[in-house]
Scaffold this active site. Structure first.
Site: not given
Length: 382
Positions: A57, A60, A119
């Site tokens: 993640s 991101k 997230s």
């Protein structure tokens, strides 16, 4: 000009290993890690920083960056409502989500909070489609920015970071990306410090536990997949004397638990702040010397640096550094502004710690034919 500034930054980075060797480096329970002083742009210490890793993640961060660019360029607005596609809604139901719904339009602002605080993988896809029309086109923008930033060992395959052989990066590249977010979009980076966000009547906490443990930490991002392990980028700013705040960015990749990534990130930040100082050696445009120039429209030229020269050194070393200027003599006109004219070495106890390219701070054109002839005679005699 941009290439010259990059060269200055690269030269400062050369001293990081030598500087860190004078201070015992902590043992970090991670597959790879790096500690970057964002104030000086200097790597303080690292372990396998160029090793290819799965960013999970942490991907991101680039998704956010491309969206911030779209906001800056007025391609989208924070209050713009976005229709949620089935693709965004269905993205990996077992993964992190902000729980958007195809039946309910959602604002770009809420999607950003869902992306950075919760997230949400669904938020990542929805933002990609809102900014670029579809995720594939958005990913192309992500890779374009990665190339522009010089992230040579990074490639993105999606907007959320779910496992893919074509989604990879390094601790070093991720630290550079994190510094770009903070520097280029400070107004949006503030979202990273939000501890929790509620959407669709569901409240989720920010997975960055340091936001609760260390008041100087104001972001960044965590990531986890079974194959990537537990990863984290953390950033903190603390007082730096008369120079204002100093900011460090830590990246730890492939730890074995949420607790470990939090603990190791805190360890690195504390170690960096406690054992190193960041100092300004020279100010932007400050003349460090005014040597003679031959065959020019003036007799001397100011030389120095195009930007502030900030360096990070072990505590107690700054006062021991001595400058040694090596010029490309004789300096002969014409000389362009910001053209390189020499090198400045900073020496400690007779040993060079770093080298910095020195440039002309002003343009000097050629003298008249008579002036050039006279200086030719003088140079011959000299």
């Amino acid at each position: 000009m941009k290439k010259l500034i990059a060269a200055v930054a690269a030269s400062v980075l050369l001293m990081s290993t030598a500087a860190a060797q004078t201070v015992p480096v902590p043992t970090v329970a991670a597959k790879s890690w790096i500690l970057l002083d964002a104030t000086s742009g200097q790597v303080i210490a690292a372990a396998d920083p160029a090793a290819r890793v799965e960013p999970a993640s942490l991907t991101k961060i680039m998704t956010a960056y491309v969206t911030f660019e779209a906001l800056r360029d007025k391609k989208v607005t924070l209050d713009q409502m976005v229709n949620v596609s089935v693709k965004a809604w269905k993205v990996d139901s077992s993964s992190s989500k902000m729980f958007i719904d195809p039946a309910t339009p959602v604002s770009i602002k809420d999607l950003l909070y869902g992306l950075m605080v919760q997230s949400g993988n669904d938020a990542a896809v929805a933002l990609a489609e809102a900014v670029a029309g579809d995720e594939a086109s958005f990913v192309a923008l992500m890779n374009r920015d990665a190339e522009r930033m010089g992230l040579k060992n990074t490639h993105f395959a999606n907007a959320h970071g779910l496992p893919s052989p074509e989604n990879y990066s390094t601790a070093q590249d991720l630290a550079v990306l994190a510094s770009h977010i903070i520097k280029d979009f400070p107004e949006y980076y503030k979202i990273d410090s939000v501890k929790q966000f509620t959407y669709n009547k569901i409240t989720q906490q920010n997975r960055n536990r340091l936001l609760w443990l260390d008041p100087t930490v104001d972001g960044m991002k965590t990531g986890h997949t079974e194959s990537a392990g537990y990863c984290m980028i953390a950033s903190a700013h603390r007082p730096n004397g008369k120079m204002g705040d100093r900011r460090l960015i830590s990246v730890v990749m492939g730890t074995n638990s949420d607790g470990t990534r939090t603990q190791e990130s805190q360890k690195l930040l504390n170690w960096g702040f406690q054992n190193f100082d960041t100092v300004r050696l020279y100010a932007k445009g400050q003349a460090i010397a005014t040597p003679e120039i031959w065959k020019g429209s003036q007799s001397t030229i100011k030389i120095g640096f195009p930007n502030d020269v900030m360096v990070t050194v072990p505590k107690g070393v700054a006062g021991k550094m001595k400058p040694v200027l090596e010029r490309r003599d004789p300096l002969v006109a014409p000389v362009q502004q910001y053209g390189r004219v020499g090198t400045l070495k900073m020496v400690v106890d007779g040993k060079p710690m770093l080298e910095l390219p020195v440039v002309a701070l002003e343009e000097v054109s050629q003298a008249s034919i008579f002036g050039r002839a006279w200086d030719s005679i003088r140079l011959w005699l000299k």
